[in-house]
Design a protein around this motif. Structure first.
Motif, PDB file in Angstrom:
ATOM      1  N   UNK A 141      39.283  29.558  46.461  1.00  0.00           N
ATOM      2  CA  UNK A 141      38.227  28.598  46.779  1.00  0.00           C
ATOM      3  C   UNK A 141      37.025  29.263  47.437  1.00  0.00           C
ATOM      4  N   UNK A 142      37.244  30.423  48.070  1.00  0.00           N
ATOM      5  CA  UNK A 142      36.159  31.120  48.750  1.00  0.00           C
ATOM      6  C   UNK A 142      35.592  32.266  47.911  1.00  0.00           C
ATOM      7  N   UNK A 143      35.830  32.243  46.596  1.00  0.00           N
ATOM      8  CA  UNK A 143      35.336  33.305  45.717  1.00  0.00           C
ATOM      9  C   UNK A 143      33.824  33.434  45.839  1.00  0.00           C
ATOM     10  N   UNK A 144      33.375  34.674  46.067  1.00  0.00           N
ATOM     11  CA  UNK A 144      31.945  34.917  46.199  1.00  0.00           C
ATOM     12  C   UNK A 144      31.371  35.428  44.885  1.00  0.00           C
ATOM     13  N   UNK A 145      30.039  35.422  44.793  1.00  0.00           N
ATOM     14  CA  UNK A 145      29.377  35.827  43.553  1.00  0.00           C
ATOM     15  C   UNK A 145      29.706  37.274  43.190  1.00  0.00           C
ATOM     16  N   UNK A 146      29.784  38.145  44.175  1.00  0.00           N
ATOM     17  CA  UNK A 146      30.107  39.538  43.886  1.00  0.00           C
ATOM     18  C   UNK A 146      31.487  39.662  43.246  1.00  0.00           C
ATOM     19  N   UNK A 147      32.449  38.880  43.730  1.00  0.00           N
ATOM     20  CA  UNK A 147      33.791  38.909  43.159  1.00  0.00           C
ATOM     21  C   UNK A 147      33.824  38.238  41.789  1.00  0.00           C
ATOM     22  N   UNK A 148      33.009  37.181  41.628  1.00  0.00           N
ATOM     23  CA  UNK A 148      32.914  36.533  40.317  1.00  0.00           C
ATOM     24  C   UNK A 148      32.346  37.498  39.289  1.00  0.00           C
ATOM     25  N   UNK A 149      31.406  38.332  39.715  1.00  0.00           N
ATOM     26  CA  UNK A 149      30.846  39.329  38.807  1.00  0.00           C
ATOM     27  C   UNK A 149      31.922  40.312  38.350  1.00  0.00           C
ATOM     28  N   UNK A 150      32.858  40.641  39.248  1.00  0.00           N
ATOM     29  CA  UNK A 150      33.973  41.515  38.877  1.00  0.00           C
ATOM     30  C   UNK A 150      34.864  40.838  37.834  1.00  0.00           C
ATOM     31  N   UNK A 151      35.123  39.542  38.021  1.00  0.00           N
ATOM     32  CA  UNK A 151      35.924  38.798  37.041  1.00  0.00           C
ATOM     33  C   UNK A 151      35.224  38.795  35.692  1.00  0.00           C
ATOM     34  N   UNK A 152      33.921  38.541  35.699  1.00  0.00           N
ATOM     35  CA  UNK A 152      33.175  38.522  34.438  1.00  0.00           C
ATOM     36  C   UNK A 152      33.231  39.876  33.748  1.00  0.00           C
ATOM     37  N   UNK A 153      33.151  40.938  34.537  1.00  0.00           N
ATOM     38  CA  UNK A 153      33.202  42.283  33.955  1.00  0.00           C
ATOM     39  C   UNK A 153      34.555  42.532  33.284  1.00  0.00           C
ATOM     40  N   UNK A 154      35.633  42.088  33.922  1.00  0.00           N
ATOM     41  CA  UNK A 154      36.970  42.259  33.325  1.00  0.00           C
ATOM     42  C   UNK A 154      37.074  41.453  32.029  1.00  0.00           C
TER      43      UNK A 154
END
Length: 358
Positions: free
Chosen positions: A295-308
């Motif tokens: 629930x506390x996912x930040x944009x920087x971490x979301x960018x990592x998910x998108x990259x994967x």
């Protein structure tokens, strides 16, 4: 009322949308007058009206009217427009409730209904509970009004049970799909078929298949046409939802639809995520399992998910699934031999549902 929307080259879908909006506005104006006369809270009708006015492509309503034309409907469109407009009230109910269950912050660029009501009440824990309750009731009324509007469509005696049977089936399918989405299945988030099952129940049938069949039923279509609309509607509905899930994570190429965090924070069981977990290597898979659903996912971490999801090939595979379903729809249309105007409109709707356009 005659349609005034059919030309030699096709059906004017923007005109259909305008006619549907006019039916909705007239119906809700009547509800506002009734509420004022009975001393009911005026903000309830206003909330539903504002929700409908905030956006939405009216895909389901347009599909319903096109289904009517495809099945040979002609002349007075009053009945099919009222059936089509009722679908938009049903969608309002479904989205308002969906936002409550997901605790979504926004919808169509505005605060979600339950969040707006929470803010009006002060934003504390009590306001959170009451805001969700208020939005639940507004959604319930939208569903009741959808069914009331459906009942105002003047249908031939033989068509009435068919139309209402299809509508009831659609409601049931969406509820089961929502249940699966909320409660999950006994299969893991990497199970592609489980993700597709949720889409079929919750979205595919109610977005394309049932609206097409409802329009056809108003026109008096038989079982053969209904079967064709299933063959067309389910893959197109699946493609529509898969595209929507891609847009939520990656945004649109032109930047008009920005990448979002809601599906990733929620841990939504999407086709994209299932393919990502299947295609990722062990390290990437562990990162996806660690990040998605926070629930506390930040944009920087979301960018990592998108990259994967990008480097694993999951995004490309998801695009292929959309393309394969779009091509399947075109094959069905090639064989169906619908009237030209309806055929052109269905092909336009297939593009609208599967390809992002700003």
């Amino acid at each position: 009322m005659t349609s005034g929307v059919v030309a030699a080259y096709g059906i004017d879908l923007s005109a259909v949308r305008g006619q549907v909006d006019a039916v909705l506005e007239d119906f809700l104006a009547g509800k506002a007058r009734a509420a004022a006369g009975r001393g009911h809270p005026p903000e309830v009708v206003r909330t539903v009206r504002d929700f409908l006015a905030a956006g939405g492509k009216r895909i389901r309503a347009m599909v319903c009217v096109v289904g009517w034309h495809a099945a040979g409907g002609h002349g007075d469109v009053t009945s099919v427009l009222r059936v089509a407009a009722s679908l938009e009230l049903f969608v309002a109910f479904a989205l308002i409730h969906d936002d409550i269950m997901d605790d979504s912050a926004s919808r169509r660029g505005r605060p979600a209904v339950h969040r707006a009501m929470r803010a009006q009440l002060g934003g504390d824990e009590r306001a959170e509970r009451l805001g969700a309750g208020g939005a639940l009731l507004v959604g319930n009324l939208a569903l009741m009004w959808a069914q009331e509007l459906l009942h105002t469509a003047r249908l031939d005696a033989g068509r009435y049970p068919v139309v209402h049977g299809l509508y009831d089936a659609m409601l049931e399918e969406v509820m089961y799909g929502q249940y699966l989405d909320v409660m999950g299945t006994d299969r893991g988030p990497d199970d592609l078929e489980a993700a597709l099952q949720i889409i079929r129940f919750k979205t595919a049938s109610a977005t394309i298949e049932r609206p097409l069949q409802l329009g056809a039923a108003v026109a008096g279509a038989g079982a053969t046409t209904m079967d064709v609309f299933t063959q067309l509607g389910l893959p197109l509905g699946e493609a529509f939802q898969i595209r929507d899930d891609l847009l939520d994570v990656f945004g649109s190429p032109d930047g008009a639809c920005r990448p979002g965090l809601s599906d990733l924070r929620e841990g939504k069981r999407t086709v994209l995520l299932a393919l990502g977990l299947q295609r990722a290597d062990q390290v990437q898979r562990e990162r996806l399992r660690h990040l998605v659903g926070r629930a506390d996912l930040r944009e920087r971490e979301a960018a990592e998910v998108r990259d994967i999801l990008e480097t694993s090939g999951a995004r490309e595979d998801t695009e292929r699934l959309i393309t394969s379903r779009y091509e399947q729809v075109l094959r069905v249309l090639d064989d169906a031999a619908f009237p030209q105007a309806a055929d052109v409109a269905l092909r336009d709707l297939a593009i609208t549902a599967t390809q992002y356009t700003s």
